[in-house]
Design a protein around this motif. Structure first.
Motif, PDB file in Angstrom:
ATOM      1  N   GLY A  27       0.821  -1.207   0.000  1.00  0.00           N
ATOM      2  CA  GLY A  27       0.000   0.000   0.000  1.00  0.00           C
ATOM      3  C   GLY A  27       0.850   1.250   0.000  1.00  0.00           C
ATOM      4  N   VAL A  28       1.879   1.254   0.836  1.00  0.00           N
ATOM      5  CA  VAL A  28       2.793   2.394   0.890  1.00  0.00           C
ATOM      6  C   VAL A  28       3.543   2.544  -0.431  1.00  0.00           C
ATOM      7  CG1 VAL A  28       4.869   3.306   2.001  1.00  0.00           C
ATOM      8  CG2 VAL A  28       3.059   2.278   3.393  1.00  0.00           C
ATOM      9  N   SER A  29       4.047   1.422  -0.974  1.00  0.00           N
ATOM     10  CA  SER A  29       4.815   1.478  -2.228  1.00  0.00           C
ATOM     11  C   SER A  29       3.969   1.966  -3.394  1.00  0.00           C
ATOM     12  CB  SER A  29       5.391   0.097  -2.553  1.00  0.00           C
ATOM     13  OG  SER A  29       6.354  -0.282  -1.602  1.00  0.00           O
ATOM     14  N   SER A  30       2.676   1.651  -3.396  1.00  0.00           N
ATOM     15  CA  SER A  30       1.821   2.069  -4.510  1.00  0.00           C
ATOM     16  C   SER A  30       1.609   3.573  -4.527  1.00  0.00           C
ATOM     17  CB  SER A  30       0.465   1.364  -4.421  1.00  0.00           C
ATOM     18  OG  SER A  30      -0.290   1.840  -3.324  1.00  0.00           O
ATOM     19  N   GLY A  31       1.778   4.212  -3.370  1.00  0.00           N
ATOM     20  CA  GLY A  31       1.580   5.654  -3.291  1.00  0.00           C
ATOM     21  C   GLY A  31       0.250   6.053  -2.690  1.00  0.00           C
ATOM     22  N   LEU A  32      -0.629   5.091  -2.382  1.00  0.00           N
ATOM     23  CA  LEU A  32      -1.934   5.404  -1.802  1.00  0.00           C
ATOM     24  C   LEU A  32      -1.955   5.223  -0.289  1.00  0.00           C
ATOM     25  CD1 LEU A  32      -2.749   5.224  -4.840  1.00  0.00           C
ATOM     26  CD2 LEU A  32      -4.973   4.423  -4.040  1.00  0.00           C
ATOM     27  N   GLY A  33      -0.888   4.703   0.278  1.00  0.00           N
ATOM     28  CA  GLY A  33      -0.809   4.588   1.725  1.00  0.00           C
ATOM     29  C   GLY A  33      -1.131   3.209   2.249  1.00  0.00           C
ATOM     30  N   ALA A  34      -0.725   2.977   3.499  1.00  0.00           N
ATOM     31  CA  ALA A  34      -0.913   1.669   4.119  1.00  0.00           C
ATOM     32  C   ALA A  34      -2.387   1.287   4.220  1.00  0.00           C
ATOM     33  CB  ALA A  34      -0.272   1.668   5.505  1.00  0.00           C
ATOM     34  N   GLU A  35      -3.257   2.292   4.456  1.00  0.00           N
ATOM     35  CA  GLU A  35      -4.683   1.984   4.597  1.00  0.00           C
ATOM     36  C   GLU A  35      -5.262   1.424   3.303  1.00  0.00           C
ATOM     37  OE1 GLU A  35      -4.252   6.448   3.799  1.00  0.00           O
ATOM     38  OE2 GLU A  35      -3.252   4.872   4.945  1.00  0.00           O
ATOM     39  N   ALA A  36      -4.733   1.843   2.150  1.00  0.00           N
ATOM     40  CA  ALA A  36      -5.202   1.296   0.876  1.00  0.00           C
ATOM     41  C   ALA A  36      -4.819  -0.169   0.740  1.00  0.00           C
ATOM     42  CB  ALA A  36      -4.625   2.110  -0.285  1.00  0.00           C
ATOM     43  N   GLY A  37      -3.615  -0.512   1.189  1.00  0.00           N
ATOM     44  CA  GLY A  37      -3.195  -1.904   1.144  1.00  0.00           C
ATOM     45  C   GLY A  37      -4.047  -2.789   2.022  1.00  0.00           C
ATOM     46  N   ALA A 204      13.610   6.652  12.541  1.00  0.00           N
ATOM     47  CA  ALA A 204      12.849   5.589  11.872  1.00  0.00           C
ATOM     48  C   ALA A 204      11.399   6.056  11.747  1.00  0.00           C
ATOM     49  CB  ALA A 204      12.938   4.288  12.660  1.00  0.00           C
ATOM     50  N   ALA A 205      11.075   6.690  10.630  1.00  0.00           N
ATOM     51  CA  ALA A 205       9.733   7.262  10.437  1.00  0.00           C
ATOM     52  C   ALA A 205       8.689   6.156  10.425  1.00  0.00           C
ATOM     53  CB  ALA A 205       9.691   8.042   9.132  1.00  0.00           C
ATOM     54  N   PRO A 206       7.580   6.333  11.179  1.00  0.00           N
ATOM     55  CA  PRO A 206       6.521   5.317  11.213  1.00  0.00           C
ATOM     56  C   PRO A 206       5.557   5.472  10.040  1.00  0.00           C
ATOM     57  CG  PRO A 206       5.980   7.067  12.718  1.00  0.00           C
ATOM     58  CD  PRO A 206       7.320   7.429  12.120  1.00  0.00           C
ATOM     59  N   ILE A 207       4.648   4.498   9.911  1.00  0.00           N
ATOM     60  CA  ILE A 207       3.629   4.546   8.869  1.00  0.00           C
ATOM     61  C   ILE A 207       2.785   5.805   9.005  1.00  0.00           C
ATOM     62  CG2 ILE A 207       1.497   3.447   8.064  1.00  0.00           C
ATOM     63  CD1 ILE A 207       2.741   0.762   8.674  1.00  0.00           C
ATOM     64  N   GLY A 208       2.391   6.133  10.232  1.00  0.00           N
ATOM     65  CA  GLY A 208       1.518   7.285  10.465  1.00  0.00           C
ATOM     66  C   GLY A 208       0.108   6.848  10.785  1.00  0.00           C
ATOM     67  N   ASP A 209      -0.738   7.799  11.078  1.00  0.00           N
ATOM     68  CA  ASP A 209      -2.105   7.509  11.520  1.00  0.00           C
ATOM     69  C   ASP A 209      -2.886   6.726  10.461  1.00  0.00           C
ATOM     70  OD1 ASP A 209      -1.606   8.834  13.836  1.00  0.00           O
ATOM     71  OD2 ASP A 209      -2.431  10.747  13.140  1.00  0.00           O
ATOM     72  N   LEU A 210      -3.620   5.734  10.940  1.00  0.00           N
ATOM     73  CA  LEU A 210      -4.496   4.926  10.082  1.00  0.00           C
ATOM     74  C   LEU A 210      -5.936   5.107  10.555  1.00  0.00           C
ATOM     75  CD1 LEU A 210      -2.503   1.563   9.859  1.00  0.00           C
ATOM     76  CD2 LEU A 210      -2.729   3.295   8.078  1.00  0.00           C
ATOM     77  N   PRO A 211      -6.881   5.149   9.653  1.00  0.00           N
ATOM     78  CA  PRO A 211      -8.290   5.249  10.062  1.00  0.00           C
ATOM     79  C   PRO A 211      -8.715   3.982  10.777  1.00  0.00           C
ATOM     80  CG  PRO A 211      -8.119   4.859   7.711  1.00  0.00           C
ATOM     81  CD  PRO A 211      -6.729   5.107   8.188  1.00  0.00           C
ATOM     82  N   PHE A 280     -13.800   1.168  -1.551  1.00  0.00           N
ATOM     83  CA  PHE A 280     -13.335   1.326  -0.171  1.00  0.00           C
ATOM     84  C   PHE A 280     -11.926   1.928  -0.117  1.00  0.00           C
ATOM     85  CE2 PHE A 280     -16.519  -1.974  -0.207  1.00  0.00           C
ATOM     86  CZ  PHE A 280     -17.282  -1.706   0.926  1.00  0.00           C
ATOM     87  N   GLY A 281     -11.478   2.497  -1.237  1.00  0.00           N
ATOM     88  CA  GLY A 281     -10.149   3.110  -1.272  1.00  0.00           C
ATOM     89  C   GLY A 281      -9.027   2.140  -1.513  1.00  0.00           C
ATOM     90  N   GLY A 282      -9.326   0.912  -1.972  1.00  0.00           N
ATOM     91  CA  GLY A 282      -8.299  -0.091  -2.202  1.00  0.00           C
ATOM     92  C   GLY A 282      -7.702  -0.019  -3.593  1.00  0.00           C
ATOM     93  N   VAL A 283      -6.479  -0.487  -3.724  1.00  0.00           N
ATOM     94  CA  VAL A 283      -5.789  -0.512  -5.014  1.00  0.00           C
ATOM     95  C   VAL A 283      -6.194  -1.767  -5.781  1.00  0.00           C
ATOM     96  CG1 VAL A 283      -3.838   0.814  -4.134  1.00  0.00           C
ATOM     97  CG2 VAL A 283      -3.787  -1.688  -4.003  1.00  0.00           C
ATOM     98  N   VAL A 317      -7.679  -4.102  11.266  1.00  0.00           N
ATOM     99  CA  VAL A 317      -7.987  -2.751  10.787  1.00  0.00           C
ATOM    100  C   VAL A 317      -8.863  -2.013  11.797  1.00  0.00           C
ATOM    101  CG1 VAL A 317      -9.268  -1.448   9.048  1.00  0.00           C
ATOM    102  CG2 VAL A 317      -7.723  -3.285   8.348  1.00  0.00           C
ATOM    103  N   PHE A 318      -9.860  -2.702  12.355  1.00  0.00           N
ATOM    104  CA  PHE A 318     -10.808  -2.050  13.254  1.00  0.00           C
ATOM    105  C   PHE A 318     -10.273  -1.920  14.685  1.00  0.00           C
ATOM    106  CE2 PHE A 318     -13.749  -3.249   9.879  1.00  0.00           C
ATOM    107  CZ  PHE A 318     -14.585  -2.136   9.827  1.00  0.00           C
ATOM    108  N   ALA A 319      -9.463  -2.879  15.120  1.00  0.00           N
ATOM    109  CA  ALA A 319      -9.080  -2.907  16.534  1.00  0.00           C
ATOM    110  C   ALA A 319      -7.650  -2.487  16.810  1.00  0.00           C
ATOM    111  CB  ALA A 319      -9.317  -4.314  17.098  1.00  0.00           C
ATOM    112  N   ALA A 320      -6.766  -2.626  15.838  1.00  0.00           N
ATOM    113  CA  ALA A 320      -5.348  -2.406  16.130  1.00  0.00           C
ATOM    114  C   ALA A 320      -4.711  -1.337  15.248  1.00  0.00           C
ATOM    115  CB  ALA A 320      -4.591  -3.721  15.985  1.00  0.00           C
ATOM    116  N   ALA A 321      -5.513  -0.460  14.662  1.00  0.00           N
ATOM    117  CA  ALA A 321      -4.951   0.579  13.793  1.00  0.00           C
ATOM    118  C   ALA A 321      -3.920   1.449  14.493  1.00  0.00           C
ATOM    119  CB  ALA A 321      -6.077   1.434  13.217  1.00  0.00           C
ATOM    120  N   PRO A 322      -4.140   1.873  15.768  1.00  0.00           N
ATOM    121  CA  PRO A 322      -3.132   2.704  16.433  1.00  0.00           C
ATOM    122  C   PRO A 322      -1.783   2.003  16.591  1.00  0.00           C
ATOM    123  CG  PRO A 322      -5.233   2.840  17.583  1.00  0.00           C
ATOM    124  CD  PRO A 322      -5.357   1.735  16.579  1.00  0.00           C
ATOM    125  N   LEU A 323      -1.804   0.688  16.837  1.00  0.00           N
ATOM    126  CA  LEU A 323      -0.544  -0.046  16.975  1.00  0.00           C
ATOM    127  C   LEU A 323       0.151  -0.203  15.622  1.00  0.00           C
ATOM    128  CD1 LEU A 323      -1.683  -2.863  19.454  1.00  0.00           C
ATOM    129  CD2 LEU A 323      -0.395  -0.782  19.973  1.00  0.00           C
TER     130      LEU A 323
END
Length: 551
Positions: A27-37, A204-211, A280-283, A317-323
């Motif tokens: 998801g990150v490599s595609s350019g749409l972000g981890a949430e898309a993956g 070490a930059a993190p992924i960042g906030d996920l919905p 749903f925003g997926g690639v 996705v629903f329970a562990a997004a912050p981690l």
């Protein structure tokens, strides 16, 4: 294979653990972000499992698809990628309805191996910015982007990022050799995340906030005016999804006993998955060979395993997004770098390179084109070159052999055994295909015959004849006739008559009764023609019985 729900649930859980870092990374490599993956892995993974043609296939974002998507994102933006995925889904369903799945098996193995090698190289190069801890530079060409990332790193080194990338990749590669059943990718990612958090490694930059969950389905990204410009990328994505999914299904069949996929149903399932994922925003998604192999090896026997994989990822996705958001990007780069290395089957590449020179050329050319151009052009070029070399090889099998017959039929006397050449008769036996790739060489050879009065063409061993071959044969007969040389044919097969008749070659051979069923009859007819023309004394050849001979 007997169904075992407990093993299917365990296999699905294992695949989900393996798929989580891959979904995030792609998801990150595609350019749409981890949430898309993640959205792709959940939505496409579930729908492809339900509607696909394989019981063991696991679908989601893949490295091969990422290779195609990166330039699309750079040119058309995230909305363009979602639109391309939607269009590709429709194209895949169309291919399924046309029953095109069966034709994918004809893609040559060197092309598959070549673009797999090229994809592995591209995936590895795509990870260089994250591995070096620099922001991804602008650009579509992966080589140029990687070079710019290296120059930025030289100016401001980030050894922490390199340490995470190499550490995760090393753990995965070493662990796969030591204990293949343990998902070392998730172990390494968890360890890297804990180290980054405990030691407050800001480098070490993190992924960042996920919905926290999947977005509501929406078609807001659609732009009808862009459909025309996005058609070519959509065709490329659909072709890749079809090729990779059917290849993965074939691999899964080979790893099991009693499991066989339905190629057209698999295309339909991938089409449905790609129709839904963009909502749903997926690639765009495809079947994943690595995840499918893990699924089979852990004992999956039904679609329940792939569905479980999608359900587990949905819970994450629903329970562990912050981690998940705290995972370092460099750690994901290490996962994908190790994945790229493991994609390269050295033994298979070596065997392919040693098989024939043509196979080696196609493999290397496809890999280089994948790296320098893009995957779709690489596959097209690989197919064209492979087809051209195959045609050349087939055409090379066609040969025309001059046969010096002697009258050894019953009733002949030894003192009358004279070579046909002494009677100004030459016989040619044509072996193999006579078609466009090699027909003109035949024309040159036949037209240069000299010092003869009759040419006999033995056609029984011609394996294939097309319109070009028939025209060339007609031209050769006309040229010989203009030189006063009669042409006789024997053993023309029923399947060859249509092409010969369509171009007028058959009428030319029938003009003076010069077509015969067998070669001995053709020889007798040639001698009779020479006798009538006064070119062969009647005493030279006695009447004899024609025995049945092989054509």
């Amino acid at each position: 294979m007997a169904r075992n729900p407990r093993r299917d649930l365990l296999a699905g859980l294992t695949v989900a653990i393996v798929a989580l870092p891959l979904a995030l990374g792609f998801g990150v490599s595609s350019g749409l972000g981890a949430e898309a993956g993640l959205a792709t892995a959940v939505v496409a993974g579930a729908l492809a499992a339900l509607f696909g043609g394989s019981n063991l296939q696991v679908s989601g974002p893949t490295g091969a698809m990422t290779v195609v998507l990166v330039p699309i994102v750079a040119r058309y933006g995230p909305g363009g990628v979602l639109t391309v995925g939607l269009m590709a889904g429709l194209l895949l369903i169309g291919l399924a309805l046309l029953r095109a799945g069966q034709y994918m098996r004809y893609v040559p193995a060197p092309v598959v191996e070549g673009f797999t090698l090229g994809i592995a190289c591209v995936i590895g190069l795509q990870q260089i910015p994250s591995a070096l801890g620099v922001a991804k530079p602008e650009g579509e060409k992966v080589l140029l982007v990687a070079w710019r990332a290296v120059t930025e790193f030289v100016a401001v080194p980030n050894w922490t990022a390199i340490g995470f990338t190499t550490g995760v990749a090393a753990v995965m590669l070493a662990g796969a050799r030591w204990k293949p059943t343990i998902p070392f990718s998730i172990v390494a990612v968890i360890a890297a995340t804990l180290i980054a958090q405990l030691f407050h490694l800001d480098a070490a930059a993190p992924i960042g906030d996920l919905p926290p969950g999947l977005p509501a389905p929406s078609l807001a990204f659609l732009d009808a005016s862009a459909f025309g410009s996005l058609l070519a990328p959509a065709v490329a994505v659909a072709a890749l999804a079809a090729l990779e999914s059917l290849l993965s299904a074939t691999v899964a069949d080979g790893m099991t006993v009693g499991q066989r996929h339905d190629p057209d149903k698999e295309l339909f399932g991938q089409g449905v998955a790609n129709l839904a994922a963009p909502l749903f925003g997926g690639v765009p998604a495809t079947a994943a060979i690595a995840r499918t192999a893990v699924n089979v090896r852990t004992g999956a026997s039904s679609r329940l395993a792939a569905l479980t994989h999608a359900a587990v990822l949905a819970v994450i996705v629903f329970a562990a997004a912050p981690l998940v958001s705290k995972i370092p990007l460099a750690a994901l780069a290490g996962v994908l770098l190790a994945t790229a290395i493991r994609m390269v089957e050295v033994g298979s590449l070596r065997a392919m390179a040693k098989a024939t020179r043509s196979d080696a050329v196609v493999l290397v050319l496809t890999a280089v084109c994948t790296l320098v151009l893009d995957l779709v052009y690489a596959v097209i070029i690989g197919l064209v070159v492979a087809g051209a070399l195959a045609l050349k090889a087939v055409a090379g099998q066609a040969r025309m052999e001059q046969v010096d017959f002697r009258p050894d039929l019953p009733g002949e006397h030894s003192d009358e055994e004279h070579a046909l050449l002494a009677e100004h008769i030459v016989a040619y036996r044509i072996d193999g295909p006579l078609f466009f790739a090699g027909a003109h060489r035949f024309l040159l050879e036949l037209s240069e015959v000299a010092d003869v009065k009759v040419v006999i063409l033995r056609m029984a061993r011609v394996t294939a004849l097309d319109a070009t071959g028939a025209l060339v044969l007609k031209d050769a007969v006309e040229k010989l006739n203009r030189r006063g040389i009669a042409v006789t044919a024997s053993g023309i097969r029923p399947g060859q008559r249509q092409a010969l008749d369509a171009v007028g070659a058959l009428d030319l051979l029938r003009l003076e009764g010069r077509e015969y069923a067998t070669t001995p009859e053709a020889i007798a007819g040639a001698r009779e023609h020479l006798e009538q023309a006064g070119l062969l004394p009647r005493t030279h050849h006695r009447p004899h019985r024609i025995r049945k001979a092989a054509r």
